[in-house]
Scaffold this active site. Structure first.
Site, PDB file in Angstrom:
ATOM      1  CE  LYS A  44      -5.904  -0.099   2.238  1.00 14.90           C
ATOM      2  NZ  LYS A  44      -6.639  -0.544   3.264  1.00 14.90           N
TER       3      LYS A  44
ATOM      4  CD  GLU B 149      -2.826   1.277   2.525  1.00 15.34           C
ATOM      5  OE1 GLU B 149      -2.322   0.532   3.570  1.00 15.34           O
ATOM      6  OE2 GLU B 149      -3.301   2.437   2.496  1.00 15.34           O
TER       7      GLU B 149
HETATM    8  P1  13P Z   1      -9.091   4.481   4.715  1.00 13.44           P
HETATM    9  O1  13P Z   1      -9.682   3.781   3.848  1.00 13.44           O
HETATM   10  O2  13P Z   1      -9.755   5.097   6.099  1.00 13.44           O
HETATM   11  O3  13P Z   1      -8.075   5.327   4.264  1.00 13.44           O
HETATM   12  O4  13P Z   1      -7.954   3.223   5.522  1.00 13.44           O
HETATM   13  C1  13P Z   1      -7.530   2.207   4.842  1.00 13.44           C
HETATM   14  C2  13P Z   1      -6.323   1.693   5.316  1.00 13.44           C
HETATM   15  O5  13P Z   1      -5.922   0.574   5.754  1.00 13.44           O
HETATM   16  C3  13P Z   1      -5.217   2.861   5.297  1.00 13.44           C
HETATM   17  O6  13P Z   1      -4.184   1.888   5.714  1.00 13.44           O
END
Ligand code: 13P
Length: 334
Positions: free
Chosen positions: A219, A177
């Site tokens: 992600k 991510e």
């Molecule tokens: P949000 O959807 O609130 O941005 O959180 C997702 C997430 O796991 C951030 O690391």
């Protein structure tokens, strides 16, 4: 764990009509969320809140996996059933956040690097024993007048790739991510450029560390104007820009992409995902891994009365899962 098993888990996470609920807020982050609704940040409140989320009836219809924080993977329902078991019985794969959060990047004011590689192999072994099948590591890229630097992007993507390789060695599917923050007044074109540069660096690093792309999930953040930008972008513009940016930088053999919500309101997060899936022609399933956009309405309701609104809060969790599940098919009607 074989290559095929990693591929199977990755594919299950982005199965048709399903997505991920991210409930992996660290103790500090959940403190902020609880404070906003007047709840004291105790271990029992965190446990009870996550029990409410994870025992939502029929959640597994639209949710493939849930990302937990370390503490939650070790907790149980009030009746003593470990959360990992509750999830397996509901058809929801247990996942675990394994990064240790961000620190300032030395020599690069205003930029962050995610830590957590030291001792990671041993922690992953334990998480696998506790029932985790996949993991998540979040890097943060900040857009400013002078940032991000190439150094910041590369330091973060190098760490993401080292983490991903360790996960696969231990039989866990890595979710990588690299979040491009919405903070700032930059326009959508700047977000596009930074996202493209970051994703290209990320996949370069993943190849360098010999990470199996077929056993990895991305992600991603959506391509959006900054929160303080004067120009608004339509749902269609966001969908077109995000999809075109991903096509320019993500290999087609990746099993799937899940989006974070990043501070978008619930309806916007769902509408953007739905619009991307309506555009079609993406080489990967496009799904969700929302934290706030899955939880914020339910948290508010649950917090009003820790017991009385339990069922109503769960109905909201279910409705958000269903709406986002429909959006993965381009079938959400608002
Ligand atoms: P949000 O959807 O609130 O941005 O959180 C997702 C997430 O796991 C951030 O690391």
């Amino acid at each position: 764990m074989s290559i095929e098993q990693l591929e199977d888990i990755a594919q299950a996470l982005v199965a048709e009509g399903k997505g991920i609920i991210a409930i992996d807020e660290s103790t500090n982050t959940i403190k902020r969320r609880f404070e906003a609704v007047g709840i004291e940040n105790t271990e029992e409140h965190r446990r009870a809140y996550r029990e409410m989320l994870l025992t939502t009836p029929r959640l597994g219809e639209h949710i493939s996996g849930a990302i937990l924080f370390d503490e939650t993977l070790r907790q149980s329902t009030k009746d003593g059933v470990p959360f990992a078991q509750v999830m397996r019985e509901a058809g929801i794969l247990p996942g675990i956040k394994v990064d240790k959060g961000t620190q300032s990047l030395a020599g690069f004011p205003g930029e962050l690097v995610t830590e957590g590689l030291d001792g990671l192999r041993e922690r992953l072994k334990e998480y696998a024993r506790l029932g985790a099948t996949f993991a998540k590591w979040r890097a943060v890229i900040t857009i400013g007048s002078e940032t991000p630097s190439g150094t910041c992007i590369d330091a973060n993507t190098h760490a993401l790739a080292r983490y991903a390789a360790l996960c696969q060695e231990q039989g866990l599917v890595p979710i990588v991510e690299p979040e491009i923050l919405m903070d700032g007044d930059h326009d959508i074109e700047v977000c596009y450029e930074v996202t493209e540069a970051t994703l290209r660096s990320l996949f370069g690093a993943l190849y360098q560390q010999d990470v199996l792309i077929e056993g990895t999930i991305l992600k991603a953040s959506m391509v959006l104007p900054g929160k303080d930008c004067d120009e608004v972008a339509s749902v269609e513009e966001v969908a077109v820009a995000t999809l075109s940016c991903l096509k320019a930088s993500v290999p087609a053999n990746l099993p799937g992409i899940v989006f974070l919500s990043g501070g978008q309101d619930d309806a916007a997060a769902t509408a953007h995902l739905n619009a991307m899936n309506q555009l079609g022609h993406a080489p990967w399933p496009l799904s969700f891994s929302y934290g706030r956009a899955m939880q914020q309405a339910a948290l508010k309701l649950w917090a009003q009365d820790l017991k009385g609104n339990y069922a109503a809060a769960q109905q909201i969790v279910y409705a958000r899962a269903r709406d986002n599940g429909l959006a993965t098919l381009g079938q959400w009607t608002g």
